[in-house]
Enzyme design. Structure first.
Site, PDB file in Angstrom:
ATOM      1  N   CYS A  56      50.210  11.205  18.953  1.00  0.00           N
ATOM      2  CA  CYS A  56      49.121  11.913  18.569  1.00  0.00           C
ATOM      3  C   CYS A  56      48.943  12.277  17.282  1.00  0.00           C
ATOM      4  O   CYS A  56      50.167  12.393  16.351  1.00  0.00           O
ATOM      5  CB  CYS A  56      49.397  12.912  19.871  1.00  0.00           C
ATOM      6  SG  CYS A  56      47.410  13.992  19.203  1.00  0.00           S
ATOM      7  N   CYS A  60      49.578  19.756  15.858  1.00  0.00           N
ATOM      8  CA  CYS A  60      49.500  21.408  16.795  1.00  0.00           C
ATOM      9  C   CYS A  60      51.426  21.484  16.595  1.00  0.00           C
ATOM     10  O   CYS A  60      51.846  20.793  17.204  1.00  0.00           O
ATOM     11  CB  CYS A  60      49.056  20.799  18.633  1.00  0.00           C
ATOM     12  SG  CYS A  60      47.572  20.109  18.354  1.00  0.00           S
ATOM     13  N   CYS A  63      53.916  21.249  20.260  1.00  0.00           N
ATOM     14  CA  CYS A  63      52.902  20.207  21.273  1.00  0.00           C
ATOM     15  C   CYS A  63      54.783  18.621  20.851  1.00  0.00           C
ATOM     16  O   CYS A  63      54.609  18.338  19.511  1.00  0.00           O
ATOM     17  CB  CYS A  63      52.068  19.516  21.253  1.00  0.00           C
ATOM     18  SG  CYS A  63      51.935  18.424  22.187  1.00  0.00           S
ATOM     19  N   CYS A 100      44.514  16.012  37.554  1.00  0.00           N
ATOM     20  CA  CYS A 100      44.810  16.519  35.898  1.00  0.00           C
ATOM     21  C   CYS A 100      45.683  15.418  34.897  1.00  0.00           C
ATOM     22  O   CYS A 100      46.494  15.234  35.021  1.00  0.00           O
ATOM     23  CB  CYS A 100      45.173  17.672  35.381  1.00  0.00           C
ATOM     24  SG  CYS A 100      44.288  19.016  36.119  1.00  0.00           S
ATOM     25  N   CYS A 131      40.482  15.806  36.615  1.00  0.00           N
ATOM     26  CA  CYS A 131      40.297  16.371  35.794  1.00  0.00           C
ATOM     27  C   CYS A 131      41.042  15.773  34.686  1.00  0.00           C
ATOM     28  O   CYS A 131      42.009  14.878  34.647  1.00  0.00           O
ATOM     29  CB  CYS A 131      41.231  17.708  35.727  1.00  0.00           C
ATOM     30  SG  CYS A 131      40.689  19.157  34.374  1.00  0.00           S
ATOM     31  N   CYS A 191      37.192  23.978  32.044  1.00  0.00           N
ATOM     32  CA  CYS A 191      38.552  23.959  31.913  1.00  0.00           C
ATOM     33  C   CYS A 191      39.686  24.362  30.707  1.00  0.00           C
ATOM     34  O   CYS A 191      39.919  23.381  29.918  1.00  0.00           O
ATOM     35  CB  CYS A 191      40.193  23.133  32.767  1.00  0.00           C
ATOM     36  SG  CYS A 191      41.553  23.920  32.832  1.00  0.00           S
ATOM     37  N   ARG A 263      45.021  30.766  35.927  1.00  0.00           N
ATOM     38  CA  ARG A 263      45.774  29.464  36.261  1.00  0.00           C
ATOM     39  C   ARG A 263      47.766  29.846  35.171  1.00  0.00           C
ATOM     40  O   ARG A 263      47.061  29.666  33.970  1.00  0.00           O
ATOM     41  CB  ARG A 263      45.559  27.883  35.560  1.00  0.00           C
ATOM     42  CG  ARG A 263      47.072  27.298  36.248  1.00  0.00           C
ATOM     43  CD  ARG A 263      46.709  25.001  35.827  1.00  0.00           C
ATOM     44  NE  ARG A 263      45.331  25.411  37.349  1.00  0.00           N
ATOM     45  CZ  ARG A 263      44.246  24.415  36.676  1.00  0.00           C
ATOM     46  NH1 ARG A 263      44.173  24.795  35.607  1.00  0.00           N
ATOM     47  NH2 ARG A 263      42.159  24.502  37.658  1.00  0.00           N
TER      48      ARG A 263
HETATM   49  N1  SAM Z   1      45.633  16.192  23.752  1.00  0.00           N
HETATM   50  C1  SAM Z   1      44.906  16.812  24.120  1.00  0.00           C
HETATM   51  C2  SAM Z   1      44.062  18.348  24.008  1.00  0.00           C
HETATM   52  O1  SAM Z   1      45.485  18.924  22.903  1.00  0.00           O
HETATM   53  O2  SAM Z   1      43.496  18.644  24.351  1.00  0.00           O
HETATM   54  C3  SAM Z   1      45.943  16.411  25.676  1.00  0.00           C
HETATM   55  C4  SAM Z   1      46.775  17.702  26.131  1.00  0.00           C
HETATM   56  S1  SAM Z   1      47.024  19.423  25.603  1.00  0.00           S
HETATM   57  C5  SAM Z   1      49.182  18.777  25.830  1.00  0.00           C
HETATM   58  C6  SAM Z   1      46.570  20.081  26.533  1.00  0.00           C
HETATM   59  C7  SAM Z   1      47.177  21.482  26.776  1.00  0.00           C
HETATM   60  O3  SAM Z   1      48.219  21.583  26.877  1.00  0.00           O
HETATM   61  C8  SAM Z   1      46.823  21.742  24.780  1.00  0.00           C
HETATM   62  O4  SAM Z   1      46.020  22.602  24.516  1.00  0.00           O
HETATM   63  C9  SAM Z   1      48.030  23.101  25.095  1.00  0.00           C
HETATM   64  O5  SAM Z   1      46.799  24.441  25.718  1.00  0.00           O
HETATM   65  C10 SAM Z   1      49.117  22.557  26.062  1.00  0.00           C
HETATM   66  N2  SAM Z   1      49.799  22.363  25.689  1.00  0.00           N
HETATM   67  C11 SAM Z   1      50.589  21.429  25.491  1.00  0.00           C
HETATM   68  N3  SAM Z   1      51.847  21.255  24.862  1.00  0.00           N
HETATM   69  C12 SAM Z   1      53.293  22.952  24.901  1.00  0.00           C
HETATM   70  C13 SAM Z   1      53.563  23.768  25.529  1.00  0.00           C
HETATM   71  N4  SAM Z   1      54.791  23.121  24.535  1.00  0.00           N
HETATM   72  N5  SAM Z   1      53.778  24.917  26.000  1.00  0.00           N
HETATM   73  C14 SAM Z   1      52.954  25.612  26.589  1.00  0.00           C
HETATM   74  N6  SAM Z   1      51.851  24.796  26.425  1.00  0.00           N
HETATM   75  C15 SAM Z   1      51.363  24.002  25.869  1.00  0.00           C
HETATM   76 FE1  SF4 Z   2      47.960  16.021  19.985  1.00  0.00          FE
HETATM   77 FE2  SF4 Z   2      49.509  17.689  22.044  1.00  0.00          FE
HETATM   78 FE3  SF4 Z   2      48.147  18.167  20.183  1.00  0.00          FE
HETATM   79 FE4  SF4 Z   2      47.215  17.691  23.051  1.00  0.00          FE
HETATM   80  S1  SF4 Z   2      48.040  18.696  22.386  1.00  0.00           S
HETATM   81  S2  SF4 Z   2      45.884  17.299  20.413  1.00  0.00           S
HETATM   82  S3  SF4 Z   2      48.266  15.590  22.720  1.00  0.00           S
HETATM   83  S4  SF4 Z   2      49.349  16.908  19.795  1.00  0.00           S
END
Ligand code: SAM
Ligand code: SF4
Ligand code: DTB
Length: 330
Positions: A56, A60, A63, A100, A131, A191, A263
């Protein structure tokens, strides 16, 4: 009976005062509001599937899927439709009412969106709620998803506007709000929630909840994640949140957004049964169910069924899904 009006004008001081309320008073207040709006012995269950994994463009800090971090994760292209249908069928037979699908994109291309739309239509065809979470959307993409029959779009604010830059630098808090507004304008259920345990302060938690609660209408679904620490990400090693502060955050979310589904999301794997029970008492009424979240482990399904049974909790029944009650109440 505890009165709760639906408000969208919460001040930070009011929310900080809730966090400063003594634990028993706070969760009593939250539980009373919860009972007025929901069946306290029902929890809705959703299942997750990563339909496109890793690589990606966003950075973040929490992530596993960001191309900016060196994690062990193996990237995967968009899954074939048949594989998605098979996973949704399994989730449905296990009692999930909502499926989802998550893709590791900064934003979907129009071509990819069409492929996801085929998945949404197929999953809806199984009689499940749908979702998706695909990153940023334009107005027209949001409308396209609405026309395809999408029920919910997940797009988390993740943290407070003040702490946001410590976690993500490739997009802004305002970008997130803009996408939420496109989703809302298209008429799709929202959501949106966040992550706790990233090193934020209690004021940050109050500020994130203020942002969510002052959306009008409130998000229909509010996922509260506890950070799953992933080696190779900048937030690996962040100071863990005190479990009772997490429970309080669930309680405050319930008080601020009385009718929303709150949730208990990522991180349950590391929570004791007792902590989860307190979260359900404080107002959590939805979970992710199934062995995997997106890229990390979730609780064992048998453990979840055993906990539900011990607590006398039933998965929320929908017209489409019939939970195996015998498995739950053995
Ligand atoms: N890329 C998209 C986005 O960021 O909106 C969707 C996927 S992203 C993995 C969805 C959500 O999962 C993130 O916004 C974050 O809040 C949560 N998330 C991701 N990695 C996580 C982690 N290691 N621990 C807890 N929540 C996590
Ligand atoms: Fe990409 Fe992970 Fe950020 Fe979603 S949370 S935008 S998958 S880096
Ligand atoms: C949400 O708030 N949590 C889910 C869902 N929305 C998409 C994702 C949790 C991801 C946890 C880390 C992982 O498995 O990669």
């Amino acid at each position: 009976m505890t009165q709760s009006t639906t408000r969208h004008d919460w001040t930070l001081d009011e929310i900080r005062a809730l966090f400063e309320t003594s634990f028993n008073d706070l969760i009593f207040q939250a539980h009373s509001i919860h009972r007025n709006h929901h069946n306290p012995n029902e929890v809705q269950i959703s299942s997750l599937l990563s339909i496109k994994t890793g690589a990606c463009a966003e950075d973040c800090g929490y992530c596993s899927q960001s191309a900016h971090h060196k994690t062990e994760l193996e990237r995967e292209r968009l899954l074939p439709l048949e594989e998605v249908i098979a996973k949704a069928e399994t989730a449905k037979s296990n009692g999930s009412s909502r499926f989802c699908m998550g893709a590791a994109w900064r934003n979907p291309t129009d071509k990819n969106l069409e492929k996801v739309i085929e998945m949404i239509q197929a999953v809806k065809g199984l009689g499940m709620e749908t979702c998706v979470t695909l990153g940023m959307l334009t107005e027209s993409q949001s409308q396209r998803l609405k026309d395809a029959g999408l029920d919910y779009y997940n797009h988390n604010l993740d943290t407070s506007p003040e702490f946001y830059g410590n976690v993500i630098t490739t997009r802004t808090f305002q970008d997130r709000l803009d996408t939420l507004s496109h989703i809302r304008d298209a008429g799709i259920n929202i959501c949106s929630g966040g992550i706790l345990g990233m090193g934020e302060t209690s004021t940050d938690r109050a500020s994130m909840l203020q942002q969510l609660a002052n959306l009008d209408p409130h998000p229909e679904s509010v996922p509260i994640n506890m950070l799953v620490q992933i080696e190779g990400t900048p937030l690996h090693g962040a100071e863990k949140i005190d479990p009772l502060e997490f429970v309080k955050s669930i309680a405050v979310a319930r008080i601020l957004m009385p009718a929303s589904q709150v949730r208990l999301s990522a991180g349950r794997h590391e929570m004791s049964d007792e902590m989860q029970a307190l979260c359900f008492f404080a107002g959590a009424n939805s979970i992710f169910y199934g062995e995997k979240l997106l890229t990390t482990e979730n609780c064992e399904t048998n453990d979840d069924l055993a906990l539900f049974s011990r607590l006398g909790i039933q998965p929320t029944a929908t017209e489409q899904t019939e939970f195996k009650a015998s498995a739950c109440h053995s």
